[in-house]
Design a protein around this motif. Structure first.
Motif, PDB file in Angstrom:
ATOM      1  N   VAL A  21     100.601 117.155  19.797  1.00  0.00           N
ATOM      2  CA  VAL A  21     100.682 116.597  21.155  1.00  0.00           C
ATOM      3  C   VAL A  21     100.798 115.081  21.106  1.00  0.00           C
ATOM      4  O   VAL A  21     100.595 114.456  20.059  1.00  0.00           O
ATOM      5  N   ALA A  22     101.112 114.514  22.241  1.00  0.00           N
ATOM      6  CA  ALA A  22     101.177 113.057  22.393  1.00  0.00           C
ATOM      7  C   ALA A  22     100.393 112.679  23.632  1.00  0.00           C
ATOM      8  O   ALA A  22     100.097 113.520  24.485  1.00  0.00           O
ATOM      9  N   GLU A  23     100.046 111.402  23.746  1.00  0.00           N
ATOM     10  CA  GLU A  23      99.332 110.955  24.941  1.00  0.00           C
ATOM     11  C   GLU A  23     100.175 111.245  26.182  1.00  0.00           C
ATOM     12  O   GLU A  23     101.387 111.039  26.191  1.00  0.00           O
ATOM     13  N   GLY A  24      99.505 111.749  27.215  1.00  0.00           N
ATOM     14  CA  GLY A  24     100.195 112.067  28.454  1.00  0.00           C
ATOM     15  C   GLY A  24     100.626 113.514  28.561  1.00  0.00           C
ATOM     16  O   GLY A  24     100.997 113.981  29.647  1.00  0.00           O
ATOM     17  N   ASP A  25     100.589 114.268  27.448  1.00  0.00           N
ATOM     18  CA  ASP A  25     101.008 115.675  27.495  1.00  0.00           C
ATOM     19  C   ASP A  25     100.024 116.502  28.320  1.00  0.00           C
ATOM     20  O   ASP A  25      98.809 116.258  28.301  1.00  0.00           O
ATOM     21  N   THR A  26     100.575 117.501  29.024  1.00  0.00           N
ATOM     22  CA  THR A  26      99.739 118.477  29.727  1.00  0.00           C
ATOM     23  C   THR A  26      99.487 119.652  28.794  1.00  0.00           C
ATOM     24  O   THR A  26     100.420 120.157  28.148  1.00  0.00           O
ATOM     25  N   VAL A  27      98.237 120.079  28.711  1.00  0.00           N
ATOM     26  CA  VAL A  27      97.882 121.173  27.802  1.00  0.00           C
ATOM     27  C   VAL A  27      97.105 122.233  28.564  1.00  0.00           C
ATOM     28  O   VAL A  27      96.557 121.972  29.633  1.00  0.00           O
ATOM     29  N   THR A  28      97.078 123.432  27.978  1.00  0.00           N
ATOM     30  CA  THR A  28      96.315 124.533  28.573  1.00  0.00           C
ATOM     31  C   THR A  28      95.175 124.922  27.653  1.00  0.00           C
ATOM     32  O   THR A  28      95.209 124.654  26.445  1.00  0.00           O
ATOM     33  N   ALA A  29      94.141 125.540  28.216  1.00  0.00           N
ATOM     34  CA  ALA A  29      92.972 125.942  27.438  1.00  0.00           C
ATOM     35  C   ALA A  29      93.380 126.794  26.244  1.00  0.00           C
ATOM     36  O   ALA A  29      94.139 127.758  26.378  1.00  0.00           O
ATOM     37  N   GLY A  30      92.910 126.444  25.063  1.00  0.00           N
ATOM     38  CA  GLY A  30      93.207 127.191  23.848  1.00  0.00           C
ATOM     39  C   GLY A  30      94.453 126.728  23.123  1.00  0.00           C
ATOM     40  O   GLY A  30      94.730 127.182  22.008  1.00  0.00           O
ATOM     41  N   GLN A  31      95.233 125.804  23.721  1.00  0.00           N
ATOM     42  CA  GLN A  31      96.456 125.326  23.075  1.00  0.00           C
ATOM     43  C   GLN A  31      96.111 124.483  21.852  1.00  0.00           C
ATOM     44  O   GLN A  31      95.195 123.659  21.873  1.00  0.00           O
ATOM     45  N   ARG A  32      96.849 124.675  20.752  1.00  0.00           N
ATOM     46  CA  ARG A  32      96.591 123.898  19.542  1.00  0.00           C
ATOM     47  C   ARG A  32      97.008 122.452  19.747  1.00  0.00           C
ATOM     48  O   ARG A  32      98.120 122.163  20.204  1.00  0.00           O
ATOM     49  N   LEU A  33      96.082 121.550  19.390  1.00  0.00           N
ATOM     50  CA  LEU A  33      96.350 120.120  19.519  1.00  0.00           C
ATOM     51  C   LEU A  33      96.708 119.496  18.181  1.00  0.00           C
ATOM     52  O   LEU A  33      97.579 118.630  18.098  1.00  0.00           O
ATOM     53  N   MET A  34      96.026 119.924  17.131  1.00  0.00           N
ATOM     54  CA  MET A  34      96.275 119.393  15.790  1.00  0.00           C
ATOM     55  C   MET A  34      95.614 120.319  14.777  1.00  0.00           C
ATOM     56  O   MET A  34      94.875 121.236  15.144  1.00  0.00           O
TER      57      MET A  34
ATOM     58  N   LEU B 209      94.748 109.566  22.135  1.00  0.00           N
ATOM     59  CA  LEU B 209      95.102 110.214  20.872  1.00  0.00           C
ATOM     60  C   LEU B 209      94.950 109.194  19.757  1.00  0.00           C
ATOM     61  O   LEU B 209      95.732 108.239  19.656  1.00  0.00           O
ATOM     62  N   SER B 210      93.923 109.398  18.921  1.00  0.00           N
ATOM     63  CA  SER B 210      93.660 108.454  17.835  1.00  0.00           C
ATOM     64  C   SER B 210      94.033 109.016  16.471  1.00  0.00           C
ATOM     65  O   SER B 210      94.056 108.284  15.487  1.00  0.00           O
ATOM     66  N   ALA B 211      94.294 110.304  16.404  1.00  0.00           N
ATOM     67  CA  ALA B 211      94.616 110.940  15.130  1.00  0.00           C
ATOM     68  C   ALA B 211      96.104 110.833  14.832  1.00  0.00           C
ATOM     69  O   ALA B 211      96.941 110.885  15.736  1.00  0.00           O
ATOM     70  N   SER B 212      96.433 110.714  13.562  1.00  0.00           N
ATOM     71  CA  SER B 212      97.836 110.721  13.136  1.00  0.00           C
ATOM     72  C   SER B 212      97.976 111.577  11.893  1.00  0.00           C
ATOM     73  O   SER B 212      97.027 111.717  11.108  1.00  0.00           O
TER      74      SER B 212
ATOM     75  N   ALA C  66      96.165 111.281   8.190  1.00  0.00           N
ATOM     76  CA  ALA C  66      94.968 110.451   8.240  1.00  0.00           C
ATOM     77  C   ALA C  66      93.746 111.209   7.730  1.00  0.00           C
ATOM     78  O   ALA C  66      93.587 112.404   8.003  1.00  0.00           O
ATOM     79  N   GLN C  67      92.860 110.536   6.994  1.00  0.00           N
ATOM     80  CA  GLN C  67      91.570 111.079   6.584  1.00  0.00           C
ATOM     81  C   GLN C  67      90.548 110.731   7.660  1.00  0.00           C
ATOM     82  O   GLN C  67      90.474 109.577   8.104  1.00  0.00           O
ATOM     83  N   VAL C  68      89.764 111.717   8.097  1.00  0.00           N
ATOM     84  CA  VAL C  68      88.805 111.485   9.172  1.00  0.00           C
ATOM     85  C   VAL C  68      87.419 111.941   8.746  1.00  0.00           C
ATOM     86  O   VAL C  68      87.268 112.828   7.907  1.00  0.00           O
ATOM     87  N   GLN C  69      86.408 111.340   9.335  1.00  0.00           N
ATOM     88  CA  GLN C  69      85.029 111.687   9.049  1.00  0.00           C
ATOM     89  C   GLN C  69      84.496 112.670  10.094  1.00  0.00           C
ATOM     90  O   GLN C  69      85.052 112.804  11.183  1.00  0.00           O
ATOM     91  N   VAL C  70      83.418 113.350   9.773  1.00  0.00           N
ATOM     92  CA  VAL C  70      82.810 114.294  10.689  1.00  0.00           C
ATOM     93  C   VAL C  70      82.412 113.584  11.979  1.00  0.00           C
ATOM     94  O   VAL C  70      81.964 112.442  11.961  1.00  0.00           O
ATOM     95  N   GLU C  71      82.648 114.241  13.100  1.00  0.00           N
ATOM     96  CA  GLU C  71      82.314 113.751  14.433  1.00  0.00           C
ATOM     97  C   GLU C  71      83.231 112.625  14.918  1.00  0.00           C
ATOM     98  O   GLU C  71      82.996 112.052  15.978  1.00  0.00           O
ATOM     99  N   ALA C  72      84.284 112.288  14.157  1.00  0.00           N
ATOM    100  CA  ALA C  72      85.240 111.287  14.637  1.00  0.00           C
ATOM    101  C   ALA C  72      85.999 111.852  15.838  1.00  0.00           C
ATOM    102  O   ALA C  72      86.449 113.005  15.820  1.00  0.00           O
TER     103      ALA C  72
ATOM    104  N   CYS D 283      90.973 113.021  19.764  1.00  0.00           N
ATOM    105  CA  CYS D 283      91.696 112.846  21.013  1.00  0.00           C
ATOM    106  C   CYS D 283      90.786 113.239  22.168  1.00  0.00           C
ATOM    107  O   CYS D 283      89.716 113.803  21.954  1.00  0.00           O
ATOM    108  N   VAL D 284      91.246 112.898  23.401  1.00  0.00           N
ATOM    109  CA  VAL D 284      90.460 113.221  24.589  1.00  0.00           C
ATOM    110  C   VAL D 284      91.359 113.952  25.577  1.00  0.00           C
ATOM    111  O   VAL D 284      92.494 113.526  25.833  1.00  0.00           O
ATOM    112  N   VAL D 285      90.851 115.075  26.078  1.00  0.00           N
ATOM    113  CA  VAL D 285      91.566 115.842  27.098  1.00  0.00           C
ATOM    114  C   VAL D 285      90.808 115.699  28.406  1.00  0.00           C
ATOM    115  O   VAL D 285      89.616 115.994  28.479  1.00  0.00           O
ATOM    116  N   GLU D 286      91.526 115.218  29.449  1.00  0.00           N
ATOM    117  CA  GLU D 286      90.911 115.108  30.771  1.00  0.00           C
ATOM    118  C   GLU D 286      91.220 116.370  31.555  1.00  0.00           C
ATOM    119  O   GLU D 286      92.382 116.777  31.650  1.00  0.00           O
TER     120      GLU D 286
END
Length: 623
Positions: free
Chosen positions: A566-579, A601-604, A607-613, A616-619
């Motif tokens: 996904v990208a910032e601004g995309d509309t998503v539905t419950a259960g849709q895969r984001l990454m 959307l902060s993930a790319s 990228a290596q990420v740590q636990v609890e990082a 992204c945010v879905v409104e």
């Protein structure tokens, strides 16, 4: 009476001995290795002495260090517990030579029963029934093969110095004998530095029956009735009970009398166990119960005998070691009710029963029954020692009552993240054949697949995980308006990951009827049910009634982002895969918790990420 006692052991048996000693007004000294520096038995004793590195061979098995610790602290006596040096005649003699009291049988008694072949000859002379077999000095392959042919197959090869199931091989046909003999000898040599063997007739429907005996320095020997230890896995006991189901009074009287003769034959003092193998193909009959060996120490399963007799065997040990006679005569001992013990191990039944080590972050065995343990919450299960976590012991007026109690306790075990055999224990107890006492030593192996519970969570467990998270969310948001309903559309849904499977689950309409227990932390929800722990990684948290920030998608564990859908601004539905996050050699799909819009959307990819990082945010969509 002994005034100060050193306990040359660790774990639950050390804690057990400390408890009785304290009740008797006896001061206690614990010994510990590096791995046990903060162990419960160390914290429980009046004093503690460090005796070396973590491996037992460098600490608990070094007799000189044990004796030095006793001298250093002014202890008058040494109690060996079981295992380690408890049946080492040389150590017992060294304790006595050092001017200390040995809480156990005389070294000569230990020595007499130490080798299975010599013990069987001694028992035969004492009129104790012995399994048909061969214990001769001629250890040539030819002689052993000839004796096996004469006994008739199947035949059992046993190391004369064996124990713990090591150095034993069942041979079903003559053609396999020499290969099995070589294998048995090799294991015996490595384990006991002695490759001599004996042969026994294989019992086709074997039950393991043992009799608790007790002697003193005044010539008295009594028995405290029998135990049934037939439920075993790979020759290791799992469930023990007393009295033995199906044992009639005449058979009991005869086999217990034989056990007393066995103890008297070696001038026995203290607590000991005479172990028998019973051919139960036609029920328990005195003419089909044969001597196997004697354990010249207190047994792991001694609590079931204590429960049916009202006797504290450790207290008896300390009194007899102090020179007192046995507190009760034979005619004052009787059986009251039924007791069962299960050994709770830190092991993974779904992983071939491999030991499970680590910290006991969550540890709750409930408050029912008698719990014998050497650990508490926050303690470690070490890879250096036996993985037993606790002994779960119950007493009931009837066997059925005891079974039901113990199964309930096992099903209520809450331990995380260490895995245990609690569900396996409960399944054994609930098995119809066990309930009907249709059992022998092959019971577990013949039913293994049905006794190991699946570690896959069912729909109800998934729902419980979501509900626990919902409760945690409500505690965090105590400003919700009156009339707020948990079953409102899109409210308090959460996306969970369990064993590679991802689901978005909404909270139940009522959180007052949870059929399991559990806990929630920032990374996961853990549900306890039927003796198992089910862990669910929290991929995201969200509530349509709360702020948009509740739609944060967080990394459930450290890993690498291998796909972003996904990208910032995309509309998503419950259960849709984001990454997709790759972690612990698995791919974890992170999905939308509800219908909404990706506002951050902060993930790319890569990228290596740590636990609890926050990735992204879905409104949520406004109602």
């Amino acid at each position: 009476m002994i005034e100060k006692l050193l306990i040359a052991n660790r774990g639950e048996i050390a804690c057990r001995i400390i408890r009785t000693a304290r009740d008797m007004g006896i001061a206690t000294v614990a010994v510990y290795s590096d791995a046990d520096a903060r162990a419960l038995h160390v914290r429980s004793a009046d004093e503690a002495v460090h005796i070396g590195p973590s491996p037992a061979a460098e600490s608990y098995l070094v007799g000189e260090k044990i004796i030095a610790a006793a001298k250093q602290t002014g202890a008058q006596a040494i109690h060996p517990g079981y295992g380690f040096l408890s049946e080492n005649a040389a150590f017992a003699q060294a304790v006595i030579d050092a001017g200390l009291i040995w809480v156990g049988p005389k070294p000569s008694s230990i020595e007499a029963m130490g080798l299975k072949d010599a013990a069987k000859k001694l028992m035969r002379a004492a009129g104790v029934p012995v399994t048909p077999g061969y214990e001769g000095e001629d250890q040539s392959v030819e002689r052993l093969k000839s004796e096996a042919d004469a006994i008739g197959y199947p035949v059992l090869i046993k190391a004369v110095a064996g124990g713990g199931g090591k150095g034993m091989r069942k041979v079903d046909a003559a053609v396999d004998f020499e290969a099995m003999l070589e294998s048995c000898r090799r294991e015996a040599k490595a384990s006991f530095s002695n490759d001599e063997v004996l042969l026994e007739k294989w019992i086709t429907s074997p039950r393991h029956i043992e009799v608790q005996v007790f002697g003193d320095a005044h010539g008295n020997v009594v028995h405290l009735f029998e135990r049934d230890c037939s439920l075993q896995r790979r020759h290791q006991k799992v469930i023990e009970e007393a009295p033995a189901p199906g044992m009639d009074e005449a058979t009991r009287e005869e086999i217990c009398a034989a056990a007393v003769r066995a103890a008297k034959a070696v001038d026995y003092e203290g607590a000991g166990t005479i172990e028998f193998i019973a051919d139960a193909s036609e029920g328990l009959r005195a003419d089909r119960i044969f001597f196997m060996e004697m354990n010249t120490r207190l047994q792991v399963e001694h609590p079931v005998t204590e429960e049916i007799t009202g006797v504290d065997l450790v207290e008896w040990q300390l009194r007899v070691a102090s020179g007192e006679p046995i507190p009760l005569a034979q005619d004052a001992l009787y059986i009251d009710g039924h007791a069962i013990e299960a050994r709770l191990y830190a092991e993974d039944p779904n992983g071939g029963f491999l030991p499970s080590t680590g910290a006991l972050d969550h540890f709750d065995l409930g408050t029912e029954g008698r719990i014998e343990t050497g650990v508490a919450e926050g303690d470690m299960i070490s890879p250096f020692y036996d993985p037993m976590v606790a002994k779960l012991v119950v007493w009931g007026e009837t066997r059925d009552e005891a079974i039901d109690q113990l199964a309930g306790i096992a099903e209520g075990v809450e331990i995380w993240p260490v895995k245990t055999n609690a569900a396996f224990i409960a399944n054994c107890l609930r098995d119809e054949d066990f309930e009907n006492a249709n059992l022998d030593t092959g019971f577990i192996e013949s039913k293994l697949d049905s006794l190991v519970s699946s570690d896959e969570a069912d729909d109800g467990i998934w729902q419980n995980a979501a509900d626990f998270i919902a409760l945690a969310e409500l505690e965090e948001h105590d400003d919700l308006p009156m009339g707020f309903r948990l079953n409102a559309p899109g409210v308090l849904a959460t996306t969970l990951l369990h064993k590679g499977q991802s689901r978005t689950v909404a909270a139940a309409s009522s959180l007052n009827e949870l059929d399991a227990t559990g806990f929630v932390d920032p990374a996961r929800a853990v549900v306890f049910a039927d003796g198992q722990a089910f862990a669910f990684e929290r991929q995201s948290r969200g509530s349509g009634a709360a702020a948009a920030g509740d739609g944060a998608i967080v990394a459930p564990m450290p890993g690498k982002v291998i796909a972003v859908d996904v990208a910032e601004g995309d509309t998503v539905t419950a259960g849709q895969r984001l990454m997709v996050l790759e972690a612990m050699k698995m791919e974890h799909a992170l999905t939308a918790p509800f219908d909404g819009t990706v506002t951050e959307l902060s993930a790319s990819e890569g990228a290596q990420v740590q636990v609890e990082a926050v990735l992204c945010v879905v409104e949520p969509v406004e109602e």
